[in-house]
Design a protein around this motif. Structure first.
Motif, PDB file in Angstrom:
ATOM      1  N   TYR A   1       0.847  -1.185   0.000  1.00 44.27           N
ATOM      2  CA  TYR A   1       0.000   0.000   0.000  1.00 44.27           C
ATOM      3  C   TYR A   1       0.881   1.233   0.000  1.00 44.27           C
ATOM      4  O   TYR A   1       2.048   1.192   0.396  1.00 44.27           O
ATOM      5  CB  TYR A   1      -0.980  -0.006   1.182  1.00 44.27           C
TER       6      TYR A   1
ATOM      7  N   ARG B   1      -3.998  -3.313  -0.366  1.00 41.30           N
ATOM      8  CA  ARG B   1      -4.849  -2.547   0.533  1.00 41.30           C
ATOM      9  C   ARG B   1      -4.131  -2.207   1.840  1.00 41.30           C
ATOM     10  O   ARG B   1      -3.246  -2.929   2.297  1.00 41.30           O
ATOM     11  CB  ARG B   1      -6.131  -3.322   0.832  1.00 41.30           C
TER      12      ARG B   1
ATOM     13  N   THR C   1      -4.746  -1.731   5.796  1.00 41.86           N
ATOM     14  CA  THR C   1      -5.721  -2.180   6.788  1.00 41.86           C
ATOM     15  C   THR C   1      -5.518  -1.400   8.082  1.00 41.86           C
ATOM     16  O   THR C   1      -4.514  -1.538   8.762  1.00 41.86           O
ATOM     17  CB  THR C   1      -5.574  -3.682   7.048  1.00 41.86           C
TER      18      THR C   1
ATOM     19  N   VAL D   1     -10.495  -0.265   5.909  1.00 45.73           N
ATOM     20  CA  VAL D   1      -9.682  -0.972   4.925  1.00 45.73           C
ATOM     21  C   VAL D   1      -9.680  -0.129   3.653  1.00 45.73           C
ATOM     22  O   VAL D   1     -10.722   0.099   3.043  1.00 45.73           O
ATOM     23  CB  VAL D   1     -10.230  -2.382   4.634  1.00 45.73           C
TER      24      VAL D   1
ATOM     25  N   LYS E   1      -8.538   0.201  -0.027  1.00 41.21           N
ATOM     26  CA  LYS E   1      -8.059  -0.536  -1.192  1.00 41.21           C
ATOM     27  C   LYS E   1      -7.348   0.410  -2.168  1.00 41.21           C
ATOM     28  O   LYS E   1      -7.543   1.628  -2.114  1.00 41.21           O
ATOM     29  CB  LYS E   1      -9.229  -1.230  -1.887  1.00 41.21           C
TER      30      LYS E   1
ATOM     31  N   SER F   1      -3.128  -3.637  10.186  1.00 36.28           N
ATOM     32  CA  SER F   1      -4.130  -4.600  10.662  1.00 36.28           C
ATOM     33  C   SER F   1      -5.429  -3.853  10.843  1.00 36.28           C
ATOM     34  O   SER F   1      -5.434  -2.650  11.113  1.00 36.28           O
ATOM     35  CB  SER F   1      -3.705  -5.248  11.981  1.00 36.28           C
ATOM     36  N   ALA F   2      -6.539  -4.567  10.666  1.00 35.00           N
ATOM     37  CA  ALA F   2      -7.849  -3.948  10.835  1.00 35.00           C
ATOM     38  C   ALA F   2      -8.675  -4.801  11.784  1.00 35.00           C
ATOM     39  O   ALA F   2      -8.625  -6.023  11.742  1.00 35.00           O
ATOM     40  CB  ALA F   2      -8.561  -3.814   9.491  1.00 35.00           C
TER      41      ALA F   2
END
Length: 423
Positions: free
Chosen positions: A162, A209, A211, A251, A253, A287-288
């Motif tokens: 990303y 993506r 996150t 998130v 993208k 991280s999400a």
């Protein structure tokens, strides 16, 4: 003057940018008092492998007019692409630019003395990783002495990932909160004591993506927060209002952008017409978890104006706050009219998501003048700010302190236009 920037300088990143007094550390020859004197500073260095042409990353550069005292008129950017490796990167020339073989030239407009302006040159991945050649960028002005600065800028394609870039518009009373400043001319400064929206956006210009999103905002002295999203920690550090925010569930993208509702208030005792600089930065959390506070949306071609975490050298955007210090006239008394119905307030900006513009696709590559008039040209941010070393250091310290305060993490950015392929 000509400087050759290497990718090894990218690690200096935001710290070097913020701590350089006025960005005027590069010594240059003396110029006539009536001639514009500009400097060109690259802010982006790396492109994530896999970034397609439709979601090209505008490589971010800054035009600096804080050294001279003359307003620069008719500022123009000229880009030479023949030094790039076409097997690794491609270039998109914005609509309205003049294209001559492997070179294109775009008009940025006027740049007042004491300010800076950012613009993006959209690049996309065409193959493998590694050194992708050199992009040569020059800056000139109608009232300058020829080419004022040239950068031979090395481009590197990194692993897929990303790549966030932050965009923010200067603060005016009647800004449209839509993630771009297209069509917003003759805006009205904010009266002391009044509030105004902050139009900002975080774009993902990478190939994977992001996150979880974290972001921070530092306001100029004399400006405070009137509204912040949930999940923000606010603190005054070094005389500047700061906010550190996280959206753990977001998130983002590739090709999407993120924003939330932020409003600021100009102090009632402010006497200046221009308050600067303010900063917005962003980062992925890697991280999400949980439900997102705001839903990222796909940036339209008219909104995408992206810059970029494959690359952390372009993770901070700047903005000014313009203040209306004109005397207010006392209105003549008018008869009170009893309304026949209860007035309904118009919609207020929501914090969902907004975007930044992208250059419009034109014809094929090749020689001749690039077609078109209208709103073409390189994508430009609304930030016109002279960076001050002491303030930059305070911003860095503020970001660290807020991250420690909330036990949180990192930093990232984005902003492009509509395109035209050029090798």
């Amino acid at each position: 003057m000509t400087f050759r920037y290497r990718s090894t300088l990218a690690r200096a990143g935001v710290v070097a940018l913020l701590s350089t007094a006025g960005l005027g550390a590069f010594a240059g020859p003396a110029y006539a008092a009536d001639k514009a004197d500009l400097q060109l500073i690259p802010l982006s260095y790396q492109l994530a492998k896999g970034v397609g042409e439709a979601k090209a990353k505008p490589f971010k550069f800054q035009v600096n007019n804080t050294v001279g005292t003359v307003d620069a008129k008719g500022v123009r950017v000229t880009v030479e692409t023949k030094g790039l490796k076409s097997a690794k990167v491609g270039v998109l020339a914005p609509k309205g630019c003049d294209i001559r073989g492997t070179t294109f030239s775009c008009l940025l407009g006027d740049l007042p003395a004491g300010t800076t302006e950012d613009f993006g040159i959209p690049l996309f991945s065409t193959g493998g990783k590694g050194a992708a050649g050199t992009l040569t960028v020059s800056i000139s002005a109608a009232n300058g002495a020829g080419v004022l600065d040239t950068v031979e800028h090395d481009i590197t394609v990194t692993d897929p990932g990303y790549d966030l870039t932050t965009w923010v518009q200067d603060v005016y009373a009647d800004v449209t909160v839509d993630g771009d400043d297209a069509g917003e001319a003759d805006l009205r400064p904010v009266r002391p004591g009044q509030t105004a929206p902050l139009d900002w956006a975080v774009f993902n210009d990478g190939s994977e993506r992001a996150t979880g999103i974290s972001y921070g905002i530092t306001l100029p002295a004399g400006v405070t927060f009137a509204k912040l999203p949930e999940g923000c920690v606010e603190q005054n550090l070094g005389g500047f209002a700061n906010a550190y925010c996280e959206d753990l569930g977001a998130v983002l993208k590739p090709g999407q952008y993120y924003t939330a509702d932020v409003r600021v208030t100009v102090g009632a005792d402010v006497t200046e017409k221009l308050l600067r600089p303010g900063f917005v930065w962003a980062a992925g959390l890697d991280s999400a978890a949980g439900t997102p506070e705001e839903q990222p949306k796909v940036a339209t071609s008219a909104q995408r104006r992206a810059f970029s975490e494959a690359d952390d050298g372009d993770n901070t955007a700047q903005f000014d706050v313009f203040v209306d210090q004109s005397p207010q006239s006392t209105p003549s008394p008018t008869p009170t009219v009893q309304p026949t119905s209860t007035p309904t307030a118009g919609p207020t900006p929501t914090g969902s998501v907004t975007a930044v513009p992208t250059p419009t696709a034109g014809g094929g590559a090749g020689g001749g003048a690039g077609g078109g008039s209208g709103d073409g040209g390189l994508p430009v941010t609304g930030a016109q700010v002279g960076l001050i070393g002491a303030i930059g250091a305070a911003v860095v310290a503020a970001g660290v302190a807020l991250m420690m305060l909330s036990r949180r993490r990192k930093v990232v950015l984005v902003t492009p236009g509509e395109e035209r392929t050029e090798d």
